[in-house]
Scaffold this active site. Structure first.
Site, PDB file in Angstrom:
ATOM      1  N   HIS A 149       0.910  -1.075   0.064  1.00 48.64           N
ATOM      2  CA  HIS A 149       0.082   0.103   0.043  1.00 48.64           C
ATOM      3  C   HIS A 149       0.782   1.396   0.126  1.00 48.64           C
ATOM      4  O   HIS A 149       0.383   2.493   0.343  1.00 48.64           O
ATOM      5  CB  HIS A 149      -1.007  -0.071   1.236  1.00 48.64           C
ATOM      6  CG  HIS A 149      -1.768  -1.174   1.549  1.00 48.64           C
ATOM      7  ND1 HIS A 149      -2.729  -1.733   0.992  1.00 48.64           N
ATOM      8  CD2 HIS A 149      -1.404  -2.401   2.320  1.00 48.64           C
ATOM      9  CE1 HIS A 149      -3.321  -2.861   1.149  1.00 48.64           C
ATOM     10  NE2 HIS A 149      -2.318  -3.453   2.239  1.00 48.64           N
TER      11      HIS A 149
ATOM     12  N   SER B  91      14.863  20.918 -17.296  1.00 52.03           N
ATOM     13  CA  SER B  91      13.810  21.569 -17.547  1.00 52.03           C
ATOM     14  C   SER B  91      14.006  23.136 -18.311  1.00 52.03           C
ATOM     15  O   SER B  91      15.327  23.390 -18.008  1.00 52.03           O
ATOM     16  CB  SER B  91      12.907  22.071 -16.261  1.00 52.03           C
ATOM     17  OG  SER B  91      12.379  23.062 -16.595  1.00 52.03           O
TER      18      SER B  91
ATOM     19  N   LYS C 201      16.370  21.160 -12.085  1.00 53.87           N
ATOM     20  CA  LYS C 201      15.798  20.021 -12.512  1.00 53.87           C
ATOM     21  C   LYS C 201      16.405  18.890 -13.176  1.00 53.87           C
ATOM     22  O   LYS C 201      17.297  19.329 -14.241  1.00 53.87           O
ATOM     23  CB  LYS C 201      14.336  20.333 -13.381  1.00 53.87           C
ATOM     24  CG  LYS C 201      13.416  21.158 -12.577  1.00 53.87           C
ATOM     25  CD  LYS C 201      12.457  20.150 -11.921  1.00 53.87           C
ATOM     26  CE  LYS C 201      11.276  19.581 -12.413  1.00 53.87           C
ATOM     27  NZ  LYS C 201      10.368  18.778 -11.707  1.00 53.87           N
TER      28      LYS C 201
ATOM     29  N   GLU D 155       9.432   7.656 -17.258  1.00 53.74           N
ATOM     30  CA  GLU D 155       8.056   8.376 -17.475  1.00 53.74           C
ATOM     31  C   GLU D 155       7.399   7.833 -18.914  1.00 53.74           C
ATOM     32  O   GLU D 155       6.365   7.508 -19.092  1.00 53.74           O
ATOM     33  CB  GLU D 155       8.119   9.654 -17.323  1.00 53.74           C
ATOM     34  CG  GLU D 155       8.233  10.049 -15.906  1.00 53.74           C
ATOM     35  CD  GLU D 155       8.467  11.777 -15.737  1.00 53.74           C
ATOM     36  OE1 GLU D 155       7.993  12.438 -16.449  1.00 53.74           O
ATOM     37  OE2 GLU D 155       9.519  11.894 -14.790  1.00 53.74           O
TER      38      GLU D 155
END
Ligand code: ARG
Length: 465
Positions: free
Chosen positions: A163, A284, A290, A297
């Site tokens: 979980h 970025s 970043k 992804e």
């Protein structure tokens, strides 16, 4: 009829009283994507021609001319010189027209006892077979990279989650081996669907077989097929092998996607368990600080694309009456894109995994939070004679007190622990350590470093098979 198949319509123009509309020509053409099958089309044609000559259906001279012509065309395709024409609809008619242009009448005899229906079914199977083998190799490479990383981290401890809440400590090697298991089942699925892909449709002709004395077994042997398709109607029409492949591919992507999700999480500065090499990340355009895990992804996103292709093929096949229908021309783009997506993803993941930096301290600190050894304390009490349910309750009380005080179970003194159960003795701390916890799970499939080392050896042996 013209002497050469220079335009598609001329292959059947005698039947028609007007030329095909330009719109319909573009709508029905497949050459822009099925030209990818060109070399396999030639391989199939060479095997077919060889059989026709052996059976005395065409002459030895025709065969020699066909072999010479197709060899030249193969060179033209390989060098990127072949001129594909929309007028000639698909890969088959393009190559046949070029062959006839090069060698004359013998080229027109190649299609004896054959239809584009069994031809295209053969081409796809030949092509897919080689792609299945390539994907099998890429899966093996990824499994190898994961095993190398697991080996270096057989004893590295991180929290295991259920979980997404800290559950029990596990070794990072063990965690990675979970993915080795998934990708190894994926390899099995690839090998399995290869068996049903590797059957020869050629000889089914348009749908009913052919009246020529063909030898399908010979063609199957030449092309390396394990057997021939046993029913001509089924051979030209079903694409279940392609659907099966896409289902197996969707599972590969599902596993990649689960792994991607973890990589993204682990690389988040909030978690900081790993770092992915810069060459696999992007920055970025606005936020200078970043470093984004774009590859995992994107792989997670591309899973949806492959799942979509599986749905497309299932829907394409559903409700098609026997035998061949033009619907089936729509099988290629989803199949091609599935192969490209899966192959690229596996290749990049094998490299990316090899470039992962592990941060054992961050993993360890995380495992020390969240009472990951609470189960071990309960098991300890059970070993001292307490029924498990009572032990569970005693530890739950202890956890609650620790949570209120902001400390870990191991921070309590023996006396404090004894308040929850008089069975606690000084040896309790052996069980509350992370190392003690993982080492105690020493059975097949368990997380103990010894088991991880053995599991890696077993997985490496399987990889060599
Ligand atoms: N381009 C076609 C396909 O991919 C080849 C078979 C065409 N057969 C036909 N009867 N129109 O399915």
């Amino acid at each position: 009829m013209t002497s050469q198949l220079s335009k598609k319509g001329e292959a059947w123009s005698a039947r028609f009283s007007e030329p095909m509309s330009e719109l319909v020509k573009r709508y029905t053409a497949s050459v822009f994507f099925d030209k990818r099958l060109g070399l396999f089309d030639i391989e199939g044609s060479l095997a077919h021609a060889d059989m026709l000559a052996t059976q005395g259906i065409i002459s030895a001279q025709d065969l020699a001319d066909i072999q010479r012509g197709l060899t030249q065309i193969r060179g033209e395709i390989e060098r990127g010189e072949f001129e594909w024409s929309l007028d000639l609809e698909d890969v088959h008619l393009n190559i046949e027209a070029r062959l006839t242009h090069l060698i004359g009448d013998a080229g027109k005899r190649l299609h004896t006892g054959r239809s584009r229906n069994d031809q295209v079914a053969t081409d796809i199977r030949l092509w897919l077979r080689s792609e299945i083998d390539r994907i099998g190799e890429l899966l093996a490479q990824l499994r190898g990279s994961l095993l190398d990383l697991a080996e270096r981290n057989a004893a590295t401890i991180l929290p295991g989650f259920t979980h997404l809440q800290v559950a029990q400590p596990v070794t990072f090697g063990h965690h990675l081996l979970a993915y080795v298991e998934m990708f190894s089942r994926d390899s099995e699925r690839m090998a399995d669907c290869r068996k049903r892909t590797n059957r020869l449709p050629l000889g089914a002709a348009a749908l009913a077989g052919t009246s020529y004395p063909i030898d399908r077994e010979r063609v199957a042997k030449t092309l390396g097929f394990d057997e021939v398709c046993r029913n001509s109607l089924d051979a030209v029409s079903d694409r279940d092998f392609a659907i099966e492949f896409c289902a197996a591919a969707a599972l590969i992507m599902t596993h990649v996607s689960r792994f991607s999700e973890e990589l993204v999480l682990w690389m988040s500065p909030r978690v900081g368990f790993i770092d992915i090499a810069d060459r696999f990340c992007t920055g970025s355009s606005i936020m200078p600080q970043k470093k984004n895990p774009d590859v995992p992804e994107l792989a997670r996103g591309k899973t949806g694309r492959v799942n979509g292709h599986l749905m497309a093929l299932l829907t394409l096949m559903k409700g098609q009456p026997l035998a061949y229908n033009k619907d089936n021309q729509e099988d290629k783009e989803p199949l091609f894109d599935t192969v490209d997506t899966v192959a690229d993803t596996l290749r990049i993941f094998a490299e990316m995994v090899a470039g992962i930096t592990v941060k054992p301290e961050a993993m360890r600190n995380a495992a020390l939070q969240g009472f990951s050894t609470a189960t071990d304390l309960a098991d300890y009490l059970v070993k001292k004679g307490l029924p498990f349910r009572d032990a569970h309750e005693a530890v739950a009380h202890a956890v609650r007190v620790c949570a209120d005080r902001g400390i870990d179970l191991a921070d309590l003194t023996v006396a404090e622990l004894q308040a929850f159960s008089p069975l606690v003795a000084t040896d309790v701390f052996d069980y509350l350590t992370l190392e003690g916890s993982v080492a105690s799970r020493n059975h097949i499939g368990g997380t103990a470093p010894d088991q991880v080392t053995q599991a890696i050896a077993a997985a490496r042996a399987k990889l060599k098979q």
